[in-house]
Scaffold this motif. Structure first.
Motif, PDB file in Angstrom:
ATOM      1  N   ASP A 509       0.810  -1.177   0.126  1.00 18.23           N
ATOM      2  CA  ASP A 509      -0.065  -0.082  -0.146  1.00 18.23           C
ATOM      3  C   ASP A 509       1.110   1.340   0.204  1.00 18.23           C
ATOM      4  O   ASP A 509       0.555   2.325  -0.643  1.00 18.23           O
ATOM      5  CB  ASP A 509      -0.978  -0.046   1.030  1.00 18.23           C
ATOM      6  N   GLU A 510       1.868   1.196   0.815  1.00 22.97           N
ATOM      7  CA  GLU A 510       2.826   2.180   0.794  1.00 22.97           C
ATOM      8  C   GLU A 510       3.548   2.757  -0.467  1.00 22.97           C
ATOM      9  O   GLU A 510       3.474   3.927  -0.740  1.00 22.97           O
ATOM     10  CB  GLU A 510       3.832   1.880   1.928  1.00 22.97           C
ATOM     11  N   ILE A 511       3.867   1.635  -1.307  1.00 23.03           N
ATOM     12  CA  ILE A 511       4.572   1.716  -2.579  1.00 23.03           C
ATOM     13  C   ILE A 511       3.524   2.213  -3.574  1.00 23.03           C
ATOM     14  O   ILE A 511       3.707   2.987  -4.301  1.00 23.03           O
ATOM     15  CB  ILE A 511       5.063   0.280  -2.875  1.00 23.03           C
ATOM     16  N   ARG A 512       2.212   1.726  -3.652  1.00 22.24           N
ATOM     17  CA  ARG A 512       1.247   2.140  -4.402  1.00 22.24           C
ATOM     18  C   ARG A 512       0.998   3.697  -4.326  1.00 22.24           C
ATOM     19  O   ARG A 512       0.926   4.406  -5.059  1.00 22.24           O
ATOM     20  CB  ARG A 512      -0.059   1.511  -4.087  1.00 22.24           C
ATOM     21  N   ASN A 513       0.908   4.000  -2.960  1.00 27.14           N
ATOM     22  CA  ASN A 513       0.647   5.426  -2.662  1.00 27.14           C
ATOM     23  C   ASN A 513       1.597   6.487  -2.990  1.00 27.14           C
ATOM     24  O   ASN A 513       1.542   7.416  -3.624  1.00 27.14           O
ATOM     25  CB  ASN A 513       0.185   5.696  -1.012  1.00 27.14           C
ATOM     26  N   ALA A 514       2.980   6.003  -3.042  1.00 30.28           N
ATOM     27  CA  ALA A 514       4.035   6.573  -3.422  1.00 30.28           C
ATOM     28  C   ALA A 514       3.869   6.697  -5.018  1.00 30.28           C
ATOM     29  O   ALA A 514       4.466   7.840  -5.556  1.00 30.28           O
ATOM     30  CB  ALA A 514       5.439   6.213  -2.872  1.00 30.28           C
ATOM     31  N   HIS A 515       3.342   5.786  -5.668  1.00 29.88           N
ATOM     32  CA  HIS A 515       3.345   5.820  -7.133  1.00 29.88           C
ATOM     33  C   HIS A 515       2.392   6.813  -7.565  1.00 29.88           C
ATOM     34  O   HIS A 515       2.516   7.500  -8.329  1.00 29.88           O
ATOM     35  CB  HIS A 515       3.034   4.382  -7.560  1.00 29.88           C
ATOM     36  N   LEU A 516       1.339   6.730  -6.862  1.00 26.69           N
ATOM     37  CA  LEU A 516       0.016   7.714  -7.196  1.00 26.69           C
ATOM     38  C   LEU A 516       0.683   9.046  -7.047  1.00 26.69           C
ATOM     39  O   LEU A 516       0.249   9.980  -7.873  1.00 26.69           O
ATOM     40  CB  LEU A 516      -1.135   7.475  -6.436  1.00 26.69           C
ATOM     41  N   ALA A 517       1.293   9.288  -5.948  1.00 29.93           N
ATOM     42  CA  ALA A 517       1.975  10.818  -5.625  1.00 29.93           C
ATOM     43  C   ALA A 517       2.884  11.216  -6.747  1.00 29.93           C
ATOM     44  O   ALA A 517       2.734  12.341  -7.595  1.00 29.93           O
ATOM     45  CB  ALA A 517       2.662  10.703  -4.277  1.00 29.93           C
ATOM     46  N   ARG A 518       3.640  10.078  -7.207  1.00 30.54           N
ATOM     47  CA  ARG A 518       4.593  10.447  -8.248  1.00 30.54           C
ATOM     48  C   ARG A 518       3.804  10.844  -9.571  1.00 30.54           C
ATOM     49  O   ARG A 518       4.000  11.720 -10.393  1.00 30.54           O
ATOM     50  CB  ARG A 518       5.598   9.364  -8.670  1.00 30.54           C
ATOM     51  N   THR A 519       2.758   9.886  -9.945  1.00 32.56           N
ATOM     52  CA  THR A 519       1.886  10.105 -11.140  1.00 32.56           C
ATOM     53  C   THR A 519       1.328  11.424 -10.942  1.00 32.56           C
ATOM     54  O   THR A 519       0.939  12.166 -12.128  1.00 32.56           O
ATOM     55  CB  THR A 519       0.855   9.112 -11.200  1.00 32.56           C
ATOM     56  N   ARG A 520       0.471  12.063 -10.019  1.00 29.36           N
ATOM     57  CA  ARG A 520      -0.200  13.358  -9.571  1.00 29.36           C
ATOM     58  C   ARG A 520       1.143  14.415  -9.934  1.00 29.36           C
ATOM     59  O   ARG A 520       0.824  15.475 -10.349  1.00 29.36           O
ATOM     60  CB  ARG A 520      -0.661  13.408  -8.213  1.00 29.36           C
ATOM     61  N   ALA A 521       2.074  14.253  -9.633  1.00 33.32           N
ATOM     62  CA  ALA A 521       3.096  15.272  -9.721  1.00 33.32           C
ATOM     63  C   ALA A 521       3.737  15.310 -11.286  1.00 33.32           C
ATOM     64  O   ALA A 521       4.526  16.366 -11.517  1.00 33.32           O
ATOM     65  CB  ALA A 521       4.319  14.958  -8.749  1.00 33.32           C
ATOM     66  N   GLY A 522       3.248  14.362 -12.022  1.00 34.51           N
ATOM     67  CA  GLY A 522       3.734  14.376 -13.246  1.00 34.51           C
ATOM     68  C   GLY A 522       5.235  13.649 -13.672  1.00 34.51           C
ATOM     69  O   GLY A 522       5.801  13.793 -14.602  1.00 34.51           O
ATOM     70  N   ALA A 523       5.522  13.185 -12.485  1.00 37.07           N
ATOM     71  CA  ALA A 523       6.933  12.377 -12.625  1.00 37.07           C
ATOM     72  C   ALA A 523       6.792  10.952 -13.244  1.00 37.07           C
ATOM     73  O   ALA A 523       7.969  10.365 -13.611  1.00 37.07           O
ATOM     74  CB  ALA A 523       7.543  12.150 -11.350  1.00 37.07           C
ATOM     75  N   CYS A 524       5.480  10.610 -13.500  1.00 45.10           N
ATOM     76  CA  CYS A 524       5.523   9.443 -14.401  1.00 45.10           C
ATOM     77  C   CYS A 524       4.444   9.221 -15.158  1.00 45.10           C
ATOM     78  O   CYS A 524       3.221   9.770 -14.942  1.00 45.10           O
ATOM     79  CB  CYS A 524       5.294   8.222 -13.074  1.00 45.10           C
ATOM     80  N   GLY A 525       4.747   8.891 -16.506  1.00 51.25           N
ATOM     81  CA  GLY A 525       3.527   8.754 -17.614  1.00 51.25           C
ATOM     82  C   GLY A 525       2.390   7.621 -17.327  1.00 51.25           C
ATOM     83  O   GLY A 525       2.532   7.001 -16.586  1.00 51.25           O
ATOM     84  N   ALA A 526       1.393   7.755 -18.301  1.00 55.24           N
ATOM     85  CA  ALA A 526       0.613   6.783 -18.181  1.00 55.24           C
ATOM     86  C   ALA A 526       0.787   5.268 -18.410  1.00 55.24           C
ATOM     87  O   ALA A 526       0.540   4.585 -17.533  1.00 55.24           O
ATOM     88  CB  ALA A 526      -0.798   7.168 -19.351  1.00 55.24           C
ATOM     89  N   LEU A 527       1.461   5.173 -19.475  1.00 49.05           N
ATOM     90  CA  LEU A 527       1.921   3.708 -19.895  1.00 49.05           C
ATOM     91  C   LEU A 527       3.165   3.279 -18.866  1.00 49.05           C
ATOM     92  O   LEU A 527       2.920   2.141 -18.391  1.00 49.05           O
ATOM     93  CB  LEU A 527       2.519   3.586 -21.059  1.00 49.05           C
ATOM     94  N   PRO A 528       4.128   4.048 -18.370  1.00 46.04           N
ATOM     95  CA  PRO A 528       5.016   3.432 -17.313  1.00 46.04           C
ATOM     96  C   PRO A 528       4.398   3.377 -16.136  1.00 46.04           C
ATOM     97  O   PRO A 528       4.501   2.435 -15.311  1.00 46.04           O
ATOM     98  CB  PRO A 528       6.051   4.588 -17.330  1.00 46.04           C
ATOM     99  N   GLY A 529       3.372   4.055 -15.637  1.00 50.55           N
ATOM    100  CA  GLY A 529       2.552   4.044 -14.652  1.00 50.55           C
ATOM    101  C   GLY A 529       1.451   2.898 -14.339  1.00 50.55           C
ATOM    102  O   GLY A 529       1.593   2.075 -13.510  1.00 50.55           O
ATOM    103  N   LEU A 530       1.107   2.452 -15.558  1.00 57.89           N
ATOM    104  CA  LEU A 530       0.231   1.317 -15.720  1.00 57.89           C
ATOM    105  C   LEU A 530       1.241  -0.271 -15.545  1.00 57.89           C
ATOM    106  O   LEU A 530       0.774  -0.830 -14.982  1.00 57.89           O
ATOM    107  CB  LEU A 530      -0.690   1.197 -17.044  1.00 57.89           C
ATOM    108  N   THR A 531       2.319   0.077 -16.189  1.00 58.08           N
ATOM    109  CA  THR A 531       3.428  -0.886 -15.975  1.00 58.08           C
ATOM    110  C   THR A 531       3.941  -1.103 -14.662  1.00 58.08           C
ATOM    111  O   THR A 531       4.031  -2.288 -14.188  1.00 58.08           O
ATOM    112  CB  THR A 531       4.254  -0.862 -17.069  1.00 58.08           C
ATOM    113  N   PHE A 532       4.350  -0.022 -13.919  1.00 58.24           N
ATOM    114  CA  PHE A 532       4.553   0.030 -12.551  1.00 58.24           C
ATOM    115  C   PHE A 532       3.642  -0.976 -11.680  1.00 58.24           C
ATOM    116  O   PHE A 532       3.847  -1.721 -10.914  1.00 58.24           O
ATOM    117  CB  PHE A 532       4.835   1.306 -12.080  1.00 58.24           C
ATOM    118  N   SER A 533       2.278  -0.343 -11.853  1.00 57.41           N
ATOM    119  CA  SER A 533       1.113  -0.940 -11.129  1.00 57.41           C
ATOM    120  C   SER A 533       1.095  -2.526 -11.381  1.00 57.41           C
ATOM    121  O   SER A 533       0.648  -3.201 -10.463  1.00 57.41           O
ATOM    122  CB  SER A 533      -0.082  -0.283 -11.448  1.00 57.41           C
ATOM    123  N   ASP A 534       0.947  -2.889 -12.604  1.00 60.20           N
ATOM    124  CA  ASP A 534       1.117  -4.237 -12.820  1.00 60.20           C
ATOM    125  C   ASP A 534       2.068  -5.004 -12.216  1.00 60.20           C
ATOM    126  O   ASP A 534       1.888  -6.296 -11.603  1.00 60.20           O
ATOM    127  CB  ASP A 534       1.112  -4.657 -14.433  1.00 60.20           C
TER     128      ASP A 534
END
Length: 561
Positions: A509-534
């Motif tokens: 959960d901690e890693i997921r929340n950190a990932h969402l924060a990076r996505t909102r900040a624009g540090a991670c694109g859509a496809l890389p973000g989806l791949t990270f989540s997978d």
């Protein structure tokens, strides 16, 4: 007056009762042995003396050298036993099988039905599995002795039959030609019956009634020692090179031993007669030879013990010999798991031991795949395609292994009479194989996500890579902790496993929340973000299946974590 038809069906009926008794004895003893067989197999080392002791002990428990040697061929075929270990176990099995002769030499044939009467009702109606197994031993011994008595009575008319006695004059084992003839007959009949114990029973019955002299009986036993190796040879057909070498070593050892004894046959028989109390040709008031069985049992034991002691220092030479006869045909890989022989002919405990060994090997493959995934999570790794290919191969291998383990275990449980504990254990093994196969599937999925990144020339941030590497490291450590149950380092504590699984859920959960924060900040694109989540979800699924693996090994049935 000799009635061939009556004699034939009486002998066959007595032999059938005898074989049924031997099967009951084998089944009940292996049930009483509990986990001893599995522990004995797992204790094998390169120590040749220990290997001989293990082979002797297992054969003495299951009362069948064929079962032991088939098991050895199966373990070497699966790559779970070295050739030197296999040869040592086979030598021990040859000694262990001589116990059967001494059981038959005990003169309690008249009380066979009494033993059946004492054991049949507890065997059928007792709800205590241990009491039922002990009662089954009594019934088994009663059937063995009663079957031997029936065969002995059926053979008595042969003592005065001119045609049979003329044949015995030819096969009196007094000349080299007749000696070889007796050995050949004993070998051929054992190959047909597929049981040296059954042929030994027939031989003792013939000798005890005076139908054949002691020289002929001992020569037949020598042939039976060669004939019993056919079972391992049949089991080795289509197996790996090492398995075929183990079967050949069995045959080579027995053939060499027999020919050595044939060279000193008369002194050997004389020594047996000198050591054994009572004369072999002594005839009592009933016209039987009460001491013949003991002579045959001692000859059988002396042959196998002496041959083993003589061969023990030369195991390496025997190993080199069979290696030269059966050379490598390319690639010495262990190959997929192949159970050898029909599960119905194998004791449940022994079959379960083979499944556990294969499950351990499957675990090793999955562990390797997990470590490869950890290597792939480092951006500076060279030769990625090689690691992708290794994980893919392991995933395909675990598919086959999971199928083979499930098929074999289910067939084993259906064919054999398993106790509740054995059934629970077998179910746990099947479930564990399924969980390991699922973990391997998710390692392959992570590889496909990594390939997605490469295909689209995408990347994660440094923090994202660090989170994945950290999560993978924790999941791998968790997998190793749960796996201690397979390594027999003690069953892991369920409460601590659940506590650790809960901690990993929090980390995910901690890693997921950190990932969402990076996505909102624009540090991670859509496809890389989806791949990270997978990839994070795949690691979490691996953690879930690892919890399930613990439950399977501890025979629990709680839902997924």
């Amino acid at each position: 007056m000799l009635d061939p038809f009556k004699m034939a069906y009486t002998v066959l009926g007595g032999l059938g009762i005898f074989i049924l008794g031997m099967k009951y004895l084998s089944d009940s003893l292996q049930m009483l042995s509990g986990g001893l067989i599995r522990k004995a197999i797992s204790s094998l080392t390169s120590n040749r003396i220990l290997a001989v002791i293990v082979g002797l002990s297992i054969t003495a428990f299951v009362q069948s050298s064929s079962i032991t040697t088939v098991m050895v061929v199966g373990l070497t075929n699966a790559g779970l036993m070295q050739l030197g270990q296999a040869i040592g176990v086979i030598l021990g099995a040859n000694i262990g099988t001589t116990i059967t002769g001494w059981i038959l030499a005990v003169k309690v044939g008249k009380y066979g039905l009494l033993l059946v009467a004492l054991g049949i009702f507890p065997m059928l109606f007792s709800k205590n599995e241990r009491i039922s197994a002990i009662a089954k031993v009594l019934v088994a011994l009663g059937l063995i002795f009663f079957g031997l008595e029936i065969m002995s009575d059926a053979f008595k008319p042969l003592r005065s039959h001119d045609g049979f006695m003329n044949l015995m004059l030819i096969l009196d084992a007094q000349s080299l030609l007749s000696l070889l003839g007796c050995v050949a007959i004993g070998c051929a009949l054992t190959m047909v019956v597929q049981s040296s114990s059954a042929m030994l029973g027939i031989t003792i019955a013939l000798a005890s009634t005076g139908a054949i002299p002691i020289h002929t009986a001992i020569a037949l036993v020598m042939g039976e020692n060669i004939g019993t190796t056919i079972t391992a040879q049949l089991a080795a057909i289509g197996s790996t090179v090492t398995a075929r070498r183990a079967a050949l070593a069995h045959s080579t050892f027995n053939v060499l031993g027999v020919f050595i004894i044939l060279a000193i046959f008369s002194p050997f028989v004389g020594l047996v007669e000198m050591i054994t109390p009572g004369a072999a040709d002594f005839v009592n008031a009933e016209g039987s030879r009460p001491y013949a069985a003991a002579h045959i049992a001692l000859a059988h034991s002396m042959f196998n013990v002496t041959a083993t002691l003589v061969m023990l220092p030369f195991l390496k030479q025997l190993e080199n010999l069979v290696t030269r006869i059966i050379p490598e045909t390319g690639g010495g890989e262990k190959g997929p798991f192949k159970y050898i022989g029909a599960p119905g002919s194998m004791p449940v405990a022994m079959g379960a031991s083979m499944v556990l060994q294969e499950l351990t090997r499957m675990h090793g493959r999955v562990h390797k795949a997990l470590r490869h995934v950890g290597s792939l999570l480092h951006r500076d790794l060279k030769g990625r395609d090689r690691f992708y290919q290794k994980v893919k191969e392991i995933e395909q291998q675990t598919d086959v292994m999971q199928h083979e383990i499930t098929t074999f275990t289910v067939t084993l449980m259906q064919a054999g009479k398993a106790s509740k504990e054995q059934s629970d254990t077998a179910y746990g093994y099947v479930r564990a194989a399924d969980e390991l196969e699922s973990i391997a599937d998710y390692t392959a999925s992570i590889c496909s996500y990594m390939k997605r990144l490469e295909k689209h020339e995408l990347d994660f941030s440094d923090d994202a890579w660090k989170d994945l590497i950290r999560f993978h490291h924790e999941v791998l450590a968790f997998f190793n902790h749960v796996s201690e149950a397979l390594k027999e380092e003690g069953v892991t504590d369920t409460a601590s496993i659940r506590q650790e699984a809960s901690r990993l859920n929090d980390l995910a959960d901690e890693i997921r929340n950190a990932h969402l924060a990076r996505t909102r900040a624009g540090a991670c694109g859509a496809l890389p973000g989806l791949t990270f989540s997978d990839m994070a979800v795949a690691l979490r699924r691996i953690k879930n299946h690892t919890v399930n693996l613990h439950e399977a090994l501890c025979f629990e049935t709680t839902p997924d974590a």
